[in-house]
Design an enzyme around this catalytic site. Structure first.
Site, PDB file in Angstrom:
ATOM      1  N   GLY B  12       0.199   6.186 -11.210  1.00 22.04           N
ATOM      2  CA  GLY B  12       1.607   5.948 -11.520  1.00 22.04           C
ATOM      3  C   GLY B  12       1.851   5.784 -13.010  1.00 22.04           C
ATOM      4  N   ASN B 107      -7.671   1.681 -10.157  1.00 20.96           N
ATOM      5  CA  ASN B 107      -8.983   1.568  -9.516  1.00 20.96           C
ATOM      6  C   ASN B 107      -9.485   2.882  -8.886  1.00 20.96           C
ATOM      7  OD1 ASN B 107      -7.070   1.311  -7.506  1.00 20.96           O
ATOM      8  ND2 ASN B 107      -7.488  -0.870  -7.167  1.00 20.96           N
ATOM      9  N   THR B 135      -2.400  -0.044 -15.087  1.00 20.70           N
ATOM     10  CA  THR B 135      -1.684  -0.092 -13.820  1.00 20.70           C
ATOM     11  C   THR B 135      -0.654  -1.207 -13.827  1.00 20.70           C
ATOM     12  OG1 THR B 135      -1.782  -0.487 -11.454  1.00 20.70           O
ATOM     13  CG2 THR B 135      -3.561  -1.444 -12.723  1.00 20.70           C
ATOM     14  N   ASP B 137       0.367  -2.413 -11.263  1.00 23.08           N
ATOM     15  CA  ASP B 137      -0.002  -3.273 -10.133  1.00 23.08           C
ATOM     16  C   ASP B 137      -0.844  -4.470 -10.549  1.00 23.08           C
ATOM     17  OD1 ASP B 137       1.335  -1.782  -8.203  1.00 23.08           O
ATOM     18  OD2 ASP B 137      -0.349  -0.404  -7.962  1.00 23.08           O
ATOM     19  N   GLY B 183       4.481  -2.694  -5.456  1.00 19.58           N
ATOM     20  CA  GLY B 183       3.272  -3.464  -5.172  1.00 19.58           C
ATOM     21  C   GLY B 183       2.726  -3.107  -3.807  1.00 19.58           C
ATOM     22  N   ARG B 184       1.654  -2.337  -3.777  1.00 20.74           N
ATOM     23  CA  ARG B 184       1.118  -1.898  -2.494  1.00 20.74           C
ATOM     24  C   ARG B 184       0.264  -2.971  -1.836  1.00 20.74           C
ATOM     25  NH1 ARG B 184       0.490   2.728  -0.465  1.00 20.74           N
ATOM     26  NH2 ARG B 184       1.012   3.742  -2.441  1.00 20.74           N
ATOM     27  N   GLU B 238       7.241  -4.464  -1.712  1.00 19.52           N
ATOM     28  CA  GLU B 238       7.319  -3.318  -0.788  1.00 19.52           C
ATOM     29  C   GLU B 238       6.109  -3.258   0.138  1.00 19.52           C
ATOM     30  OE1 GLU B 238       7.232   0.408  -2.959  1.00 19.52           O
ATOM     31  OE2 GLU B 238       5.386  -0.106  -4.000  1.00 19.52           O
ATOM     32  N   GLN B 293      11.510   0.647 -12.652  1.00 17.36           N
ATOM     33  CA  GLN B 293      10.871  -0.581 -13.139  1.00 17.36           C
ATOM     34  C   GLN B 293       9.593  -0.319 -13.933  1.00 17.36           C
ATOM     35  OE1 GLN B 293       9.047  -3.099  -9.667  1.00 17.36           O
ATOM     36  NE2 GLN B 293      10.112  -1.392  -8.685  1.00 17.36           N
ATOM     37  N   ARG B 294       8.876   0.758 -13.605  1.00 19.88           N
ATOM     38  CA  ARG B 294       7.577   0.921 -14.246  1.00 19.88           C
ATOM     39  C   ARG B 294       7.636   1.721 -15.542  1.00 19.88           C
ATOM     40  NH1 ARG B 294       4.639   4.791  -9.694  1.00 19.88           N
ATOM     41  NH2 ARG B 294       5.792   6.692 -10.161  1.00 19.88           N
TER      42      ARG B 294
END
Lengths: 404, 404
Positions: B12, B107, B135, B137, B183-184, B238, B293-294
């Protein structure tokens, strides 16, 4: 005559409505004839319940910093008034010797202000009522544009540019991006995403509620662009309607209408993601900045902040000069460089009416805006968007056979 | 030995990954021993297809301005590699005499980089492989935090503050606000909305995927706060999962998984709006800034931009010094004032692993973060959020009977 001022805010918050309040209060403080300066908490609800605050007791620095504070500092409301309520409002205004009532809001609020002015005249109360235009929807009649619009437009231009840059980078896995913007009846906000255009960025397709949404045409548009470029960024309005005039995807649950009977919208983005996935078998995702788009001081337009302050100031000075039952308007006097001045219009001319995006601003395919729209909207977002670096990507020669 | 550099970006996009590329290239340009500086288009896909560009041919100003350009300027990808692909990658790297391969990603990408390093060693290729952490995340092991996180955290802190200010103003009609963040597998991004807290603003409730989502508990939490204050702002991830470990609201359609088999998430906000409406009979709406947002440079953290640049620089200099099969880490050396330095970790220690939000950062009710989290995350978002004016709202005395 009654010499107190009452100011109130109504409808959806914006990045700049507090700048209007600052303009009103600053002007009132400079005029000797205004005694008390009151604010109603949560708009007309605060008038009904006599929930009023003394703005002369606020720290002058705090009042001044309202210019850089989004949302609605006095609180807002959406509240449908009946005859009983109007009678009560006049009682409250009379009891607190309000000589000046300034109401910042959209077309519902201008209707409220007009009715208050009319009733005050019937009751022979010595009171001036002036409407201060405010709406991100940009759908008030007569005024060139509405304070709040330039900032939501800047937010969406930046968001659409960023989001399209994101899609450009990751299109090999996330190919279709849908951006759902606010906008109930008019497509002004959605159209503003086009201000991101240039350098291959911004949305490829824009769908406004001024044109019926035809799924097959939408899918054909998406397919064409995807075949050409391998990715598509699409801006859609939450208020899109189909050919029968029904919202493309509105909740019909009882709770999801406000007190004016307006349906709560949203869900278009989600629906279109499913449509694209099912019919075109291409992965899609959607962004829906929601209320964040209307209250972003980070993206506020300097032009919008300044004009919002000015319409507040002018509303106060016109009321002090004896005007009533009027709304302040913005008149564009020069296009390039952009210049504006203020005017006045009878509240009845704007109350409850909606200004749609005109035909000249929508392309004939009904899937983008025209240069005329860009010329109209560009100056409203203030400074040009900050530039981004674009690599030229000079390819080196391949030395191996293709990987298959 | 081979003396060309190849740099690639993966996963991402973020606001600052281009700053890392700028750090790598700037460092490489200053080192005499690097001959050609290549970029792979769309990450490892560009390596597979030999789609490489010559970064020495770029305008130095453009390269420098990458520091202020979000997304991923070389293009990114999510692509699962098999044995055939790894063999091809090594062929391409050898054919272009790549002595330094720097891969910026999360990762999954660190796993790719590790496998490339291992295979290169097996084939006795003289090549250094260094991973550059990236990331939003924030879920890479070992490093204190990941470049990209500070900026997405700043975006969400500002968005949550703005959105709560909006709810504070209009709560008489829109009472419940749900903000759905990315956020996975880990709740770092959602947790960052807590950085909006203070002065009565920010979210009241925060739900992270590190705890099972229990609808009845959620509804009880919302009800309690609504009864106390009349409004509730809720941040949710999410990637929320229920007690059986299923995503609360994931699409199970075939298209909605990426090539690593990760389900495409989203829909939690919409689902919770329905839950609140149906069970509590209170009007709710949701904001879902999505990919915006990212990649927001408008909200980028100065600390994050600087650290992203630095990890790129260090990755290049460590590779030049002969390190390989390592990822650059950020080590927090001082808390207040915040200071950091860089370190190195074996890629195998971070590949495919996920760092969750630790227990100490989540309150025992599982509906907010702790002060320890705030202490951890605050310095990462850079300067304090710009202050907003808050009226003290000194009520004036009522003079009429209550309106009933």
């Amino acid at each position: 005559m009654p010499d107190n001022l009452l100011v109130a805010q109504s409808g959806g918050p914006t990045a700049v409505i507090n700048s209007s309040i600052c303009g009103i209060v600053t002007e009132a403080l400079q005029r000797g004839k205004i005694r008390s300066i009151y604010g109603a908490i949560n708009g007309i609800l605060g008038v009904l319940t006599e929930d009023l605050v003394d703005l002369r007791k606020e720290d002058p620095d705090v009042l001044w910093n309202l210019r850089r504070t989004p949302s609605a500092a006095l609180g807002s409301c959406r509240y449908k008034l009946g005859e009983r309520e109007y009678t009560r409002i006049l009682e409250v205004l009379a009891a607190h010797e309000i000589g000046y009532f300034l109401y910042a809001g959209g077309n519902d609020s201008m209707d409220t202000a007009h009715k208050v002015a009319k009733l005050a005249a019937e009751k022979r109360l010595d009171m001036r009522v002036i409407g201060v235009p405010k709406t991100v929807d940009n759908d008030l009649m007569v005024t060139d544009h509405c304070p709040g619009y330039g900032s939501v437009a800047r937010f969406n231009a930046i968001a659409a540019r960023d989001s399209s840059l994101d899609t450009e980078a990751i299109y090999t896995s996330d190919t279709i991006k849908i951006i759902e913007t606010m906008g109930r009846d008019a497509g002004w906000i959605t159209a503003s995403t086009a201000l991101a255009s240039g350098n291959g960025l911004g949305p490829n397709l824009i769908y406004l509620p001024e044109r019926p949404f035809i799924p097959d045409q939408f899918l054909a548009d998406v397919k064409t662009i995807n075949e050409r470029t391998g990715r598509v960024v699409i801006a859609v309005c939450e208020g899109l309607k189909d050919e029968s005039g029904e919202f493309v995807k509105a909740s019909h649950k009882g709770l999801d209408t406000d007190s004016f009977g307006h349906a709560q919208l949203g869900g278009v983005g989600d629906y279109l993601v499913s449509l694209v996935s099912e019919k075109l078998k291409i992965k899609a995702r959607f962004d829906k900045p929601g209320t964040i788009q209307r209250v972003s001081m980070q993206c506020a337009s300097t032009v919008d902040l300044e004009e919002a302050y000015r319409v507040g100031q002018i509303a106060m000075s016109k009321a002090a000069e004896g005007e009533s039952d009027k709304m302040v308007t913005i008149i564009r006097t020069h296009s390039n460089p952009y210049e504006s001045e203020t005017g006045l219009v009878d509240l009845i001319e704007v109350a409850l009416k909606t200004r749609k995006v005109p035909d000249a601003y929508i392309n004939k395919e009904a899937n983008f805006v025209t240069q005329e729209f860009l010329d109209y909207a560009s100056p409203l977002i203030g400074e040009p968007l900050p530039p981004y670096a674009r690599l030229k990507k000079d390819r080196i020669e391949k030395v191996l056979p293709n990987f298959v």
